[in-house]
Design a protein around this motif. Sequence first.
Motif, PDB file in Angstrom:
ATOM      1  N   GLU A  20       0.682  -0.810  -0.365  1.00 56.10           N
ATOM      2  CA  GLU A  20       0.176  -0.036   0.039  1.00 56.10           C
ATOM      3  C   GLU A  20       0.885   1.463   0.112  1.00 56.10           C
ATOM      4  OE1 GLU A  20      -4.069  -1.691   1.954  1.00 56.10           O
ATOM      5  OE2 GLU A  20      -1.907  -0.067   3.677  1.00 56.10           O
ATOM      6  N   VAL A  25      -2.409   0.175  -3.955  1.00 57.81           N
ATOM      7  CA  VAL A  25      -2.358  -1.228  -3.995  1.00 57.81           C
ATOM      8  C   VAL A  25      -1.356  -1.345  -5.197  1.00 57.81           C
ATOM      9  CG1 VAL A  25      -2.589  -3.847  -3.506  1.00 57.81           C
ATOM     10  CG2 VAL A  25      -3.741  -1.817  -2.604  1.00 57.81           C
ATOM     11  N   ARG A  95       4.479  -1.747   3.773  1.00 53.99           N
ATOM     12  CA  ARG A  95       4.298  -0.821   3.079  1.00 53.99           C
ATOM     13  C   ARG A  95       6.031  -0.713   2.775  1.00 53.99           C
ATOM     14  NH1 ARG A  95       4.262   1.696   8.842  1.00 53.99           N
ATOM     15  NH2 ARG A  95       1.686   2.031   7.790  1.00 53.99           N
TER      16      ARG A  95
END
Length: 141
Positions: A20, A25, A95
């Motif tokens: 993300e 995404v 992340r």
Amino acid sequence: MNEVLVSEKLVVRVPCAVIEYNGKVLAGQRSAALSFPLKWEFPGGKAEKNESDEDALYREIKEELDVDIEIIQKLPVTSKDQGWREIILVPFICRLKTLQITLTEHEQILWLGPEELSSLDWTEADLNVIENYYEYLSVKK
């Protein structure tokens, strides 16, 4: 008595990253030279012997995208039985720790809003990951 040699089914454990960034995404399009050519997937790859899912994911993302990631949360494991082998996908919400992506295996990548994910031609196993990701998002809100 007749004996029949039955080969064992190959079971492949594949950690993958639902990365993300800024509400989007990352989706990767598989190379035309790989199995499931040009299908979309969450990046990742096979765990090596005695390698944890997390260590395999860090290594694979570094190899495929040349970035470092932070694992946020594990999603439910999904599997796809292909007859001769079973692929077990182990997805993690991640992340980026570094932002400069360099593709080494994928044809291309796209950053999509969660609602856009279903517009791509995903591998079957990754479709289950998308369903679980939507469930994760619905609980997170």
